[in-house]
Design an enzyme around this catalytic site. Structure first.
Site, PDB file in Angstrom:
ATOM      1  N   GLN A  45       1.025  -1.177   0.050  1.00 41.78           N
ATOM      2  CA  GLN A  45       0.355  -0.272  -0.014  1.00 41.78           C
ATOM      3  C   GLN A  45       1.127   0.640   0.013  1.00 41.78           C
ATOM      4  OE1 GLN A  45      -1.920  -0.888   3.393  1.00 41.78           O
ATOM      5  NE2 GLN A  45      -0.344  -0.409   4.953  1.00 41.78           N
ATOM      6  N   ASP A  99       1.374  -8.381   5.593  1.00 40.89           N
ATOM      7  CA  ASP A  99       1.081  -7.412   5.813  1.00 40.89           C
ATOM      8  C   ASP A  99      -0.771  -7.104   4.483  1.00 40.89           C
ATOM      9  OD1 ASP A  99       0.042  -5.030   8.062  1.00 40.89           O
ATOM     10  OD2 ASP A  99      -0.295  -4.135   5.733  1.00 40.89           O
ATOM     11  N   GLU A 149      -0.688 -11.966   7.333  1.00 42.60           N
ATOM     12  CA  GLU A 149      -1.037 -11.207   8.450  1.00 42.60           C
ATOM     13  C   GLU A 149      -2.377 -11.441   8.283  1.00 42.60           C
ATOM     14  OE1 GLU A 149      -1.807  -7.248  10.698  1.00 42.60           O
ATOM     15  OE2 GLU A 149      -1.889  -8.217   8.562  1.00 42.60           O
ATOM     16  N   LYS A 185       2.826   2.491  16.874  1.00 41.97           N
ATOM     17  CA  LYS A 185       2.459   2.746  15.446  1.00 41.97           C
ATOM     18  C   LYS A 185       2.655   4.100  14.860  1.00 41.97           C
ATOM     19  CE  LYS A 185      -1.134   0.537  15.123  1.00 41.97           C
ATOM     20  NZ  LYS A 185      -2.288  -0.272  14.353  1.00 41.97           N
ATOM     21  N   TYR A 186       2.406   5.026  15.874  1.00 38.81           N
ATOM     22  CA  TYR A 186       2.121   6.594  15.470  1.00 38.81           C
ATOM     23  C   TYR A 186       3.518   7.600  16.450  1.00 38.81           C
ATOM     24  CZ  TYR A 186      -2.437   4.482  14.161  1.00 38.81           C
ATOM     25  OH  TYR A 186      -2.674   4.035  14.120  1.00 38.81           O
TER      26      TYR A 186
END
Lengths: 653, 653
Positions: free
Chosen positions: A305, A379, A408, A520-521
């Site tokens: 992505q 992913d 995943e 993640k952030y």
């Protein structure tokens, strides 16, 4: 042609029962591991038959043959033990055992004083003449002697029969493969992975939280001491800035927010580039090499992505979905929107564009393989075409037979199984959401059942960067400990996301499984030397997994019972041949003392003899001497005891 | 090609689960019967999907499509209902339901007041434009109106959403097949037999005992009145004299001994000739035609073996096995010898000889098909090559789609199943040796289970000319009656060998199942009008089978329990849709009165409502009114009652 058939003109019907996958895709094995093969083998009539397995690896000049054994009722089994990685073919060959048939009939004729027996002796002489060229040279003089005797005009019938029916002759001839009426099954695929792929333990960390590749390299020793085989890194590529998500998954990022590593691609590059803050390509290669030296494979995240800033968006707008207003469609699960992510359109209108896209995706893998990577965690593969995975995995593995892929796909069961069937080496599972004893038993039984074990390699993760579920949510250390024991001993493959060993237990909200202050952030600083961490338990679990072949198996999992089947989960595994019995008992209640008497099926543990047996706890080093099927066990979380992982052996053995 | 796959570049994974055979051979159906098709159907991502079945018969210009219904969890089912005999192909087609997906997402967007909804309305307008050409012409004006509204600059958003989400629009569009992303499975074979082949009743007689074809013709009315569908005749060919067996299977025949009909072939001819004592070819054709007029098919015996006097022995010695002394090998199962029979060698050294032999065997079938025969009972098919059967059955059925074959293979289970899979229409079964309640339950459950029901059509024979087994040996009439009830109601297909209805019960010895004065070796005279025969019971059973579709099913068989599970066998069947519940209770003890209370699973019988129900005995005409799951039953052989065959219905229905 007269006699059209799936097995053209073969005399045998050959039905491969195991290994197989529901979709006809290749089953799986690993280098050096004995894989069970089961088939139905029969022909018309009543002749004795024999069968063997034919395994051909990539580049093999000659196939490897291994014998099959008749189990009765036309069922045969054997084993293959592949020596190299890569796609193998497996076939069954069957033939008529002429000598065995003749000998069996001669016995019956002799017993009935059949006057035709002299003619049958000549039949035997001719048969032995036909078999002699295939016999070892040491046996040939003996065969010549037998043939002469069978034809002798001076020998008595009794002498001839004694020689023809001599057990030693039959035993000597048994390995001589006659291949009369030879019929071969259509070959099926057997994908062979590296030996370590059978039962790896995984550890996930965000390299940016460790100070990039150099800092991550400093963690390698600790990861190796915990006994992990794979170090999985979330995407290491440049992160887009357009619609970048802020800390806690907020819609607008602050100036210092680093963004999600899954927002792949910026002006600095896309899937083959490295985020500058993590280090250089040379530092990455050093990390991969240093890890391998410590017995650890570095796994990269393969997330197909793009952020809106990814070079592909500019260079290949045809690889994305477009809306009527001309904009590129971002990822959505209406009404949820992920404006920082453009999904790829794997089916551009022009097929040449599709080919270019699929090859570009393949070349991403080739790039990292060139940098030393051999393992990819993929992913969300279930949102990309199945045929793409089937093609790209086969493409890559045909050139790099030791490369492996973890799927995943936390989605519907049939989709997860299809991904495994069409090529993924391992799969994440529902374990992360299975907490109760009954559902753990049901799920374990499902995964241990043929044909699942032939192609679906489950990976049990206690947690991931997205999932803090079940008893871990606000849970005490005992909750983390019991989930680690379950993951590491029910499934051959298990993994943890870093922070687990520190019992990080706070969720973003009651409504989701996201972590509070999700890594993640944002960058996370952790005190790896915190007291009361689970590092010793994890190291003991991985050490037990390496010492006990039973723990590398899925098919031998058996659940036992106890007087408290709600709180105590009791299960065992053995090696495929029934040796190395390991018994695990876990207190599923992280808060309260639970005890009870076990209800062991000692026969399944190879302890059916009735004598005493020793149970050696691989976690604590204690040894118990038990008698009978109902020993008493007691677990008190307050005392730090949540489970036994017991190697069993009869006293005196 | 990029994207090599079993379903090249298709977006869907399509796994056919039923019908299927273990060996990949065609499954079976009959004309006019609804066959269940079950498949797993899924694609990547989260779009809505749809699927249909594609059935193509021999000579069809266009396939027949039928819808599949989603059962949840990616499983779909549908039905096909073939209209002609012959080999069909069956495939699954799946596609993305674009309108359903769009509508579903639009609902979510609207509920969340998504500002992007206007763009999505244009997406919908374009989609409806794409679907319009496939819609019925009556629907097109409505679609044009919707499209115009969606694009209107004057309409409110609320109006547009109301029109887009109108249930009537969705319902009108549901039958419009989008075929976007259309993916088709590989087609599989579905062999379709004539309608009567689903549940025939067979009657075997030796025409020579009836005075040849003319005399047999006189028995037709009685056979028809008993309700049989097939009249099976042992071989009607000239019988050899060399080594002919005498009465009682003695080695030397007396001058008047007629020989076994299976000792096929003499100077007068072989497999295409008629034994002169039975009549002429014209008389045979008359028998076949007269039988068909009475609803009976004449079945011939296809026994591929030769007497030493068969013309093939002289003309084609290469079609037989030779021994070192130059003699032809006769049939043996050492130490047993069958000197009156030469088995055929289906694998001559020269392949041209094999082709000539196989074609000659096929031409035997073609000859009798030319004489009007449509059914063959195949003698010992398991001693001839599987590939021969696969070829010859396909060859014959490709020219004569309504020809059917019964496999007389009383051998190992996997061999029997393989013969069914590769083409035999029906199979003899182990029923003839299954007497106890427990083994009857086990065997019935096995035959009723998928995948057996998709290709293995069991035929239950009470007795054959070779087998007088179990309670029939020296048994009273009640033993014959109870075995008839079991055979006729457990299995869709059943048969008796003549003399059964007269309760012939004497065996040659305790050591075998041969009849005393076996009809294989002598002509038998019988008194068909003897009192106390089972003709009325047999006629009642066959009448019940014709009135009740449930009795033509195998898959719906369910066993129930009673207070005497040793002596009472209790089972039910329904039509596939659950209607027509039939309950059978059999006293397996032919000597003693047995009684008990049933333990019915009323839910399985469609009587779960709790009210009273009527049980109408199709054998006696009695009607009982029962309440609840445990009615009392009583069977006294002395009173001539061995079973109930009960049609059930709720009182008032």
């Amino acid at each position: 042609m007269v006699g059209k058939s799936p097995v053209p003109l073969g005399k045998f019907v050959l039905v491969l029962l195991r290994p197989r996958t529901p979709t006809g895709h290749p089953a799986k094995g690993v280098v050096g591991d004995r894989s069970l093969v089961v088939a139905d083998v029969f022909r018309d009539g009543h002749d004795s038959v024999a069968a063997r397995l034919v395994l051909t690896g990539p580049g093999d000049d000659e196939p490897t043959y291994s014998p099959m054994t008749a189990l009765g009722n036309d069922r045969f089994e054997g084993h293959v033990e592949p020596a190299t990685c890569g796609m193998h073919t497996l076939a069954i060959e069957a033939w008529t055992d002429r000598f065995g048939t003749w000998r069996h009939h001669l016995e019956a004729r002799a017993a009935a004083h059949d006057p035709d027996v002299e003619v049958e002796l000549e039949v035997g002489a001719r048969l032995l003449e036909a078999l002699a060229p295939g016999a070892p040279s040491t046996l040939r003089p003996r065969l010549a002697e037998v043939i002469t005797t069978l034809r002798s005009v001076t020998c008595t019938l009794a002498t001839k029969l004694a020689i023809a029916l001599d057990d030693a002759l039959a035993a000597a001839l048994a390995p001589v493969v006659d291949l009369h009426d030879l019929t071969a099954s259509a070959p099926v695929g057997l994908r062979v992975d590296p030996a370590w792929a059978k039962a790896p333990a995984w550890y996930e960390l965000f390299p940016r939280s460790e100070g990039g590749f150099v800092g991550t390299g400093k963690r390698l020793a600790a990861v190796a001491e915990m006994g992990f085989d794979v170090l999985y890194l979330p995407p290491i590529h440049p992160i887009g800035t357009t619609h970048r998500k802020g800390r806690g998954n907020t819609l607008v990022a602050g100036p210092d927010d680093p963004g999600s590593p899954w927002g792949i691609g910026s002006d600095e590059g896309g899937h083959t580039a490295i985020h500058a803050e993590l280090g250089t390509a040379a530092e990455f290669r050093t990390l991969v090499a240093d890890a391998r030296e410590q017995g650890i494979e570095v796994a990269l995240d393969y997330a197909l992505q793009c952020s809106p800033d990814h070079p592909w968006v500019r260079e290949h707008p045809e690889w994305f979905h477009h809306r009527p207003d001309g904009s590129i469609r971002y990822a959505e699960n209406p009404p949820k929107k992920y404006q920082d992510i453009f999904p790829i359109d794997f089916w551009p209108a022009d097929d040449a564009d599709r080919v270019a896209l699929w090859e570009a995706c393949r070349d991403v893998l080739e790039h990292w393989i060139g940098e030393g990577v051999r393992v990819f965690r993929v992913d969300n593969p279930h949102t990309k075409p199945f045929v793409f995975w089937e093609w790209v995995i086969a493409e890559v593995q045909s050139r790099h037979p030791d490369v492996c892929f973890l799927s995943e796909a936390f989605t519907r069961p049939k989709v997860m199984h299809a991904l495994a069937a069409l090529g993924f080496t391992w799969s994440y599972t529902y374990f992360t959401w299975r907490d109760e004893a009954a559902e753990l038993r049901e799920y374990g039984d499902e995964l241990a059942t043929v044909p699942d074990v032939d192609y679906f390699r489950p990976s049990f993760w206690t947690n991931t960067q997205d999932i803090l579920a079940g008893p871990l949510r606000d849970g005490p250390p005992a909750a983390f400990a019991l989930r680690a024991v379950l993951a590491a001993t029910v499934s051959p493959n298990w993994g943890i996301y870093s922070g687990f060993e520190l019992c990080e237990n706070q969720t973003q909200s009651d409504a989701n499984t996201e972590y509070l202050h999700s890594e993640k952030y944002e960058v996370k600083a952790r005190d790896w030397d915190a007291p009361d961490s689970l590092v010793p338990l994890i190291a003991a679990l991985n050490a037990a997994r390496r010492s006990h072949p039973a723990l590398a198996e899925m098919a031998t999992l058996r659940f036992h019972h106890s007087t408290d089947d709600v709180n105590l989960l009791v299960y065992s595994k053995t090696a495929p041949d029934g040796t190395d019995p390991v018994l695990v008992i876990v207190n599923l209640d992280p808060l309260l003392m639970r005890d009870g008497q076990l209800r062991l099926d000692l026969g399944a543990l190879g302890l059916g003899g009735g004598g005493a047996y020793e149970a050696h706890d691989t976690l604590t080093g204690e040894t118990f001497t038990w008698h009978g099927p109902d020993p008493y066990v007691r677990f008190d979380p307050a005392e730090g005891r949540v489970a036994h992982v017991l190697a069993l052996r009869p006293v005196g053995a």
